[in-house]
Design an enzyme around this catalytic site. Structure first.
Site, PDB file in Angstrom:
ATOM      1  N   LYS A 186     -66.350  45.152 -14.799  1.00 46.11           N
ATOM      2  CA  LYS A 186     -66.229  45.769 -13.474  1.00 46.11           C
ATOM      3  C   LYS A 186     -67.131  46.993 -13.335  1.00 46.11           C
ATOM      4  O   LYS A 186     -67.627  47.296 -12.244  1.00 46.11           O
ATOM      5  CB  LYS A 186     -64.765  46.139 -13.196  1.00 46.11           C
ATOM      6  CG  LYS A 186     -63.853  44.922 -12.998  1.00 46.11           C
ATOM      7  CD  LYS A 186     -64.369  43.979 -11.925  1.00 46.11           C
ATOM      8  CE  LYS A 186     -63.311  42.997 -11.449  1.00 46.11           C
ATOM      9  NZ  LYS A 186     -63.841  42.045 -10.447  1.00 46.11           N
TER      10      LYS A 186
ATOM     11  N   TYR B 282     -62.634  43.466 -19.217  1.00 45.23           N
ATOM     12  CA  TYR B 282     -62.556  43.544 -17.755  1.00 45.23           C
ATOM     13  C   TYR B 282     -63.150  44.861 -17.241  1.00 45.23           C
ATOM     14  O   TYR B 282     -63.910  44.882 -16.272  1.00 45.23           O
ATOM     15  CB  TYR B 282     -61.082  43.424 -17.344  1.00 45.23           C
ATOM     16  CG  TYR B 282     -60.819  43.293 -15.867  1.00 45.23           C
ATOM     17  CD1 TYR B 282     -61.002  42.077 -15.208  1.00 45.23           C
ATOM     18  CD2 TYR B 282     -60.330  44.374 -15.132  1.00 45.23           C
ATOM     19  CE1 TYR B 282     -60.716  41.951 -13.857  1.00 45.23           C
ATOM     20  CE2 TYR B 282     -60.045  44.254 -13.778  1.00 45.23           C
ATOM     21  CZ  TYR B 282     -60.241  43.035 -13.150  1.00 45.23           C
ATOM     22  OH  TYR B 282     -59.956  42.926 -11.807  1.00 45.23           O
TER      23      TYR B 282
END
Length: 251
Positions: free
Chosen positions: A156, A152
């Site tokens: 991001k 993640y």
């Protein structure tokens, strides 16, 4: 009267995506609410229509090129050519590195990065033709690193580089691209995190608020307010930026 602009919001069924969809509709844009399953978009679409706005719900896997092309084509047919795109769709597959599977990695990269790429590539042709456009990508404070989120965090952070490149490439056509990096926002996604930690959601939020300078957790509407500005006419000289919305300094 100028023609109504059309916005696409991915991951618009709930949480931050739903709040952004409703806010953009209240800003007088027509909104295509995209989520994995069309039936999940019903509540968001119904709320927009009930408030006097125009919206449709579309089911699509943003990591699937054919599904993205179909979703954008349907938006064009039913609402008009989209010139505003909010890439918000996201999933979590958290685990420590030594326990993270290739599937965990690929699924997160697929939705966040591949999805933003496919959606942006499909929508940019309409923005370039209109010589006007807005792209808002949802990053996260996790881009700065977060235990148990190698996939993640990488996705991001990748979205920030993607955003800056879009700003450079699309700027000459009147298109801006910016990223919002939310901090701790009270959504169902975090409810699952609280359950995994064995604490109640309220206790989880209370504990988090103590660590945030403004002494409260964020709400989806906090993110929607910034998205509203970045999609506006007035934001035409703001491009390639990453804004951390986290109740205190980050980055």
């Amino acid at each position: 009267m100028t023609e109504q602009r059309t916005a696409i919001v991915t991951g618009g069924a709930r949480g931050i995506g739903a709040a952004i969809s409703k806010r953009l509709a209240s800003d007088a844009y027509a909104v295509a609410v995209i989520d994995l399953r069309e039936e999940d978009t019903t509540a968001t679409v119904d709320a927009i229509v009930a408030a006097g706005g125009r919206a449709i719900g579309i089911g699509a896997d943003v990591a699937d090129a054919a599904a993205v092309a179909t979703a954008v084509a349907r938006t064009v047919d039913e609402l008009g050519a989209p010139t505003i795109l909010v890439n918000n769709a996201g999933i979590l597959r958290d685990n420590l590195l030594f326990k993270m599977t290739e599937g965990d990695w690929d699924a997160v990269m697929g939705v966040h990065l591949r999805g933003a790429f496919l959606m942006s590539r499909e929508v940019q042709k309409h923005q370039v033709e209109a010589k006007w456009g807005r792209v808002v990508n949802l990053s996260s404070t996790s881009a700065l690193g977060n235990r148990g989120q190698a996939n993640y965090s990488a996705a991001k952070a990748g979205l920030q580089g993607f955003t800056k490149t879009l700003a450079i490439e699309l700027g000459p056509f009147g298109v801006t691209a910016n990223a919002i990096a939310p901090g701790f926002i009270a959504t169902d996604m975090l409810r699952a995190t609280a359950e995994r930690m064995g604490v109640t959601f309220d206790a989880f939020l209370e504990g988090a608020a103590k660590e945030i300078p403004v002494r409260r957790v964020g709400q989806p509407e906090d993110i929607a307010a910034l998205a509203s500005f970045l999609c506006s006419e007035e934001a035409g000289f703001v491009s390639g930026q990453v804004v951390y919305v986290s109740g205190g300094p980050k980055a």
